[in-house]
Design an enzyme around this catalytic site. Structure first.
Site, PDB file in Angstrom:
ATOM      1  N   ASP A  88      -0.081   2.369   8.545  1.00 34.04           N
ATOM      2  CA  ASP A  88      -0.626   1.624   9.682  1.00 34.04           C
ATOM      3  C   ASP A  88       0.238   1.650  10.941  1.00 34.04           C
ATOM      4  OD1 ASP A  88      -2.625   0.848   7.895  1.00 34.04           O
ATOM      5  OD2 ASP A  88      -1.601  -1.012   7.356  1.00 34.04           O
ATOM      6  N   THR A 110       4.239   2.652   5.379  1.00 34.41           N
ATOM      7  CA  THR A 110       2.835   2.249   5.546  1.00 34.41           C
ATOM      8  C   THR A 110       2.167   3.208   6.523  1.00 34.41           C
ATOM      9  OG1 THR A 110       1.323   0.619   6.496  1.00 34.41           O
ATOM     10  CG2 THR A 110       3.577   0.500   7.251  1.00 34.41           C
ATOM     11  N   ASP A 112       2.335  -0.483  11.747  1.00 39.49           N
ATOM     12  CA  ASP A 112       2.301  -1.841  12.306  1.00 39.49           C
ATOM     13  C   ASP A 112       3.608  -2.590  12.053  1.00 39.49           C
ATOM     14  OD1 ASP A 112       1.997  -2.022   9.576  1.00 39.49           O
ATOM     15  OD2 ASP A 112       0.350  -3.458   9.620  1.00 39.49           O
ATOM     16  N   MET A 121      -8.486   3.469   9.145  1.00 36.60           N
ATOM     17  CA  MET A 121      -7.639   2.368   8.658  1.00 36.60           C
ATOM     18  C   MET A 121      -6.628   1.922   9.723  1.00 36.60           C
ATOM     19  SD  MET A 121      -6.769   2.937   4.660  1.00 36.60           S
ATOM     20  CE  MET A 121      -7.877   2.304   3.400  1.00 36.60           C
ATOM     21  N   ARG A 136      -4.948   7.585   2.895  1.00 39.13           N
ATOM     22  CA  ARG A 136      -3.630   7.233   2.340  1.00 39.13           C
ATOM     23  C   ARG A 136      -3.052   8.346   1.469  1.00 39.13           C
ATOM     24  NH1 ARG A 136      -4.092   1.239   1.033  1.00 39.13           N
ATOM     25  NH2 ARG A 136      -3.613   1.773  -1.109  1.00 39.13           N
ATOM     26  N   GLY A 139       0.840  -1.213   0.000  1.00 37.78           N
ATOM     27  CA  GLY A 139       0.000   0.000   0.000  1.00 37.78           C
ATOM     28  C   GLY A 139       0.866   1.251   0.000  1.00 37.78           C
ATOM     29  N   ARG A 186      -5.327  -1.662   9.192  1.00 42.82           N
ATOM     30  CA  ARG A 186      -5.288  -3.125   8.996  1.00 42.82           C
ATOM     31  C   ARG A 186      -5.589  -3.799  10.334  1.00 42.82           C
ATOM     32  NH1 ARG A 186      -3.070  -5.784   4.309  1.00 42.82           N
ATOM     33  NH2 ARG A 186      -2.017  -3.914   3.662  1.00 42.82           N
ATOM     34  N   ASP A 207       5.673  -5.044   5.994  1.00 42.39           N
ATOM     35  CA  ASP A 207       6.244  -6.343   6.363  1.00 42.39           C
ATOM     36  C   ASP A 207       6.358  -7.305   5.184  1.00 42.39           C
ATOM     37  OD1 ASP A 207       6.719  -5.846   8.976  1.00 42.39           O
ATOM     38  OD2 ASP A 207       5.020  -6.967   9.760  1.00 42.39           O
ATOM     39  N   ARG A 210       1.070  -5.006  -5.607  1.00 43.79           N
ATOM     40  CA  ARG A 210       1.348  -6.268  -4.935  1.00 43.79           C
ATOM     41  C   ARG A 210       1.670  -7.265  -6.043  1.00 43.79           C
ATOM     42  NH1 ARG A 210      -2.974  -3.899  -1.451  1.00 43.79           N
ATOM     43  NH2 ARG A 210      -1.823  -3.299   0.402  1.00 43.79           N
ATOM     44  N   LYS A 239     -23.644  16.270  27.866  1.00 45.96           N
ATOM     45  CA  LYS A 239     -22.947  16.026  26.591  1.00 45.96           C
ATOM     46  C   LYS A 239     -23.974  15.783  25.484  1.00 45.96           C
ATOM     47  CE  LYS A 239     -19.108  13.338  24.703  1.00 45.96           C
ATOM     48  NZ  LYS A 239     -18.392  14.482  24.163  1.00 45.96           N
TER      49      LYS A 239
HETATM   50  P1  ADP Z   1       3.158  -4.630   2.663  1.00 44.26           P
HETATM   51  O1  ADP Z   1       4.545  -4.580   2.150  1.00 44.26           O
HETATM   52  O2  ADP Z   1       2.528  -3.280   2.776  1.00 44.26           O
HETATM   53  O3  ADP Z   1       3.034  -5.474   3.932  1.00 44.26           O
HETATM   54  P2  ADP Z   1       2.043  -6.831   1.110  1.00 44.26           P
HETATM   55  O4  ADP Z   1       1.939  -7.784   2.266  1.00 44.26           O
HETATM   56  O5  ADP Z   1       0.911  -6.792   0.148  1.00 44.26           O
HETATM   57  O6  ADP Z   1       2.236  -5.319   1.566  1.00 44.26           O
HETATM   58  O7  ADP Z   1       3.393  -7.198   0.328  1.00 44.26           O
HETATM   59  C1  ADP Z   1       3.812  -6.426  -0.772  1.00 44.26           C
HETATM   60  C2  ADP Z   1       4.541  -7.321  -1.742  1.00 44.26           C
HETATM   61  O8  ADP Z   1       5.695  -7.884  -1.119  1.00 44.26           O
HETATM   62  C3  ADP Z   1       3.758  -8.548  -2.217  1.00 44.26           C
HETATM   63  O9  ADP Z   1       2.872  -8.256  -3.263  1.00 44.26           O
HETATM   64  C4  ADP Z   1       4.870  -9.452  -2.693  1.00 44.26           C
HETATM   65  O10 ADP Z   1       5.375  -9.039  -3.947  1.00 44.26           O
HETATM   66  C5  ADP Z   1       5.948  -9.189  -1.646  1.00 44.26           C
HETATM   67  N1  ADP Z   1       5.809 -10.184  -0.579  1.00 44.26           N
HETATM   68  C6  ADP Z   1       4.859 -10.252   0.368  1.00 44.26           C
HETATM   69  N2  ADP Z   1       5.007 -11.324   1.164  1.00 44.26           N
HETATM   70  C7  ADP Z   1       6.080 -11.989   0.673  1.00 44.26           C
HETATM   71  C8  ADP Z   1       6.753 -13.196   1.040  1.00 44.26           C
HETATM   72  N3  ADP Z   1       6.356 -13.934   2.054  1.00 44.26           N
HETATM   73  N4  ADP Z   1       7.830 -13.548   0.309  1.00 44.26           N
HETATM   74  C9  ADP Z   1       8.253 -12.799  -0.723  1.00 44.26           C
HETATM   75  N5  ADP Z   1       7.662 -11.660  -1.115  1.00 44.26           N
HETATM   76  C10 ADP Z   1       6.593 -11.255  -0.439  1.00 44.26           C
HETATM   77  O1  F6P Z   2      -1.698  -1.060   4.768  1.00 41.61           O
HETATM   78  C1  F6P Z   2      -2.285   0.150   4.401  1.00 41.61           C
HETATM   79  C2  F6P Z   2      -3.774  -0.028   4.200  1.00 41.61           C
HETATM   80  O2  F6P Z   2      -4.320   1.209   3.800  1.00 41.61           O
HETATM   81  C3  F6P Z   2      -4.518  -0.581   5.410  1.00 41.61           C
HETATM   82  O3  F6P Z   2      -4.771   0.421   6.371  1.00 41.61           O
HETATM   83  C4  F6P Z   2      -5.755  -1.127   4.760  1.00 41.61           C
HETATM   84  O4  F6P Z   2      -6.283  -2.197   5.513  1.00 41.61           O
HETATM   85  C5  F6P Z   2      -5.235  -1.641   3.435  1.00 41.61           C
HETATM   86  O5  F6P Z   2      -4.010  -0.975   3.173  1.00 41.61           O
HETATM   87  C6  F6P Z   2      -6.164  -1.403   2.280  1.00 41.61           C
HETATM   88  O6  F6P Z   2      -5.629  -2.024   1.176  1.00 41.61           O
HETATM   89  P1  F6P Z   2      -6.152  -1.782  -0.320  1.00 41.61           P
HETATM   90  O7  F6P Z   2      -5.521  -0.516  -0.805  1.00 41.61           O
HETATM   91  O8  F6P Z   2      -5.677  -2.981  -1.049  1.00 41.61           O
HETATM   92  O9  F6P Z   2      -7.636  -1.649  -0.254  1.00 41.61           O
END
Ligand code: ADP
Ligand code: F6P
Length: 319
Positions: free
Chosen positions: A127, A125, A129, A169, A252, A11, A171, A103, A72, A213
């Site tokens: 979030d 991000t 997180d 938001m 965002r 994101g 997550r 992550d 992604r 209130k």
């Molecule tokens: P974020 O980076 O915000 O946590 P995603 O979890 O969607 O978002 O991950 C973003 C991209 O990172 C994924 O589309 C993929 O290309 C790569 N990715 C995610 N998880 C893995 C994994 N376990 N191993 C390798 N690449 C990953």
């Molecule tokens: O991780 C950022 C975030 O905006 C979260 O807060 C939310 O849950 C998610 O991405 C939304 O994802 P998408 O853009 O795929 O709807």
């Protein structure tokens, strides 16, 4: 290192552009080539890349989104996808990579590092997180956006003696929720890290109404969800008109705050300093006001404490 790449993944978040700019300008300052990779790991797999120069990143520090686009990429999660990305880096002469994302993106950066392409992850991000940093790039801006929007909602909520149930938001995390609850004077905050009792919230609202209130803001983290049902239950049980508002993706966007621009600029610079020394498989974070870096796998195992003090504050000062 003579040539590095930079990409944004997952994101988007306000401040990603400031990070790209800092990576690019720092690398150019050190005499390195910079390759911009479009749409996350997809760009590596498809060869969707371009040579960056100092002007490629002009006038972007104030812009939300990411000039490199983001995506992604499922193919990259497979071993064959990682192999293909490694080949692509070799073909393009990319000797190191800065990955700006969450992550999931860090996991991908770990995979590439294991295959001999040193990667540095930056936490991008809204979030907040990511355990390996106190603050992520985009978090502060998103909270300020929520605050502005809830202030506007309060105007109309006040005029109509209503309750606004606002879903934000985050997550699975409640960092945006709990901090904006304090900043917006919310009467309650519902977040995944804490149990909640809707009956107790309703009783609290009724007691507050008795002492004058008239309007109420309740912040609900998206990890809790059901804001429409929560609003309906409140209206039914209290007789106070309630409306649910899901703020959504507007959180965002927008021009990054000072805090996010400075954080992103410092982290982008730090990442290139690591790559210059041949260091990879690290992620950058901030602890207090100091930048730090961790091994990617160790960072992914860390857990982040919740803002308990801030949560407790909402319980004391909102009546
Ligand atoms: P974020 O980076 O915000 O946590 P995603 O979890 O969607 O978002 O991950 C973003 C991209 O990172 C994924 O589309 C993929 O290309 C790569 N990715 C995610 N998880 C893995 C994994 N376990 N191993 C390798 N690449 C990953
Ligand atoms: O991780 C950022 C975030 O905006 C979260 O807060 C939310 O849950 C998610 O991405 C939304 O994802 P998408 O853009 O795929 O709807």
């Amino acid at each position: 290192m003579k040539r590095i790449g930079v990409l944004t993944s997952g994101g988007d978040a306000p401040g990603m552009n400031a990070a790209i700019r800092a990576v690019t300008r720092t690398a150019l300052y050190k005499g390195m080539d910079v390759i911009g990779i479009r749409r996350g790991y997809n760009g590596l797999l498809n060869g969707d890349v371009f040579q960056m120069d100092a002007r490629s990143v002009s006038s972007i520090i104030q812009r939300g989104g990411t000039l490199l686009f983001t995506a992604r990429c499922l193919e990259f999660k497979e071993e064959a996808g990682v192999q293909k990305a490694v080949e692509s880096c070799k073909k393009l002469g990319i000797e190191g990579l800065v990955v700006i994302g969450g992550d999931g993106s860090y996991r991908g950066a770990g995979d590439l590092s294991r295959h001999g392409i040193p990667c540095i992850g930056l936490p991008g991000t809204i979030d907040n997180d990511i355990a390996s940093t106190d603050a992520t790039i985009g978090y502060d801006t998103a909270m300020n956006t929520v605050m502005e929007l809830v202030d506007k909602l309060r105007d109309t909520s006040h005029s109509h003696d209503r309750c606004s149930v606002v879903e934000v938001m985050g997550r699975g995390a409640g960092y945006i929720a709990v901090n904006t609850a304090v900043a917006c004077g919310a009467v309650e905050v519902l977040c995944p890290e804490k149990n909640y009792d809707l009956n107790a919230i309703i009783a609290k609202m009724q007691a507050s109404r008795k002492i004058g209130k008239q309007n109420f803001i309740i912040i609900v983290a998206e990890g809790i969800g059901h804001s429409e049902e929560i609003a309906q239950t409140i209206q039914k049980e209290t007789g106070i008109e309630a409306r649910a508002t899901i703020l959504g993706h507007v959180q965002r966007g927008g021009s990054p705050t000072v805090r996010d621009r400075v954080l992103a600029s410092r982290m982008g610079n730090y990442a290139v300093n690591l790559l210059e020394k041949g260091i990879g498989n690290r992620v950058v974070g901030i602890r207090g006001n100091d930048l730090v870096d961790y091994d990617i796998q160790e960072a992914l195992k860390m857990t982040k404490p919740f803002d308990d003090d801030i949560y407790d504050l909402t319980q004391v000062i909102s009546i």
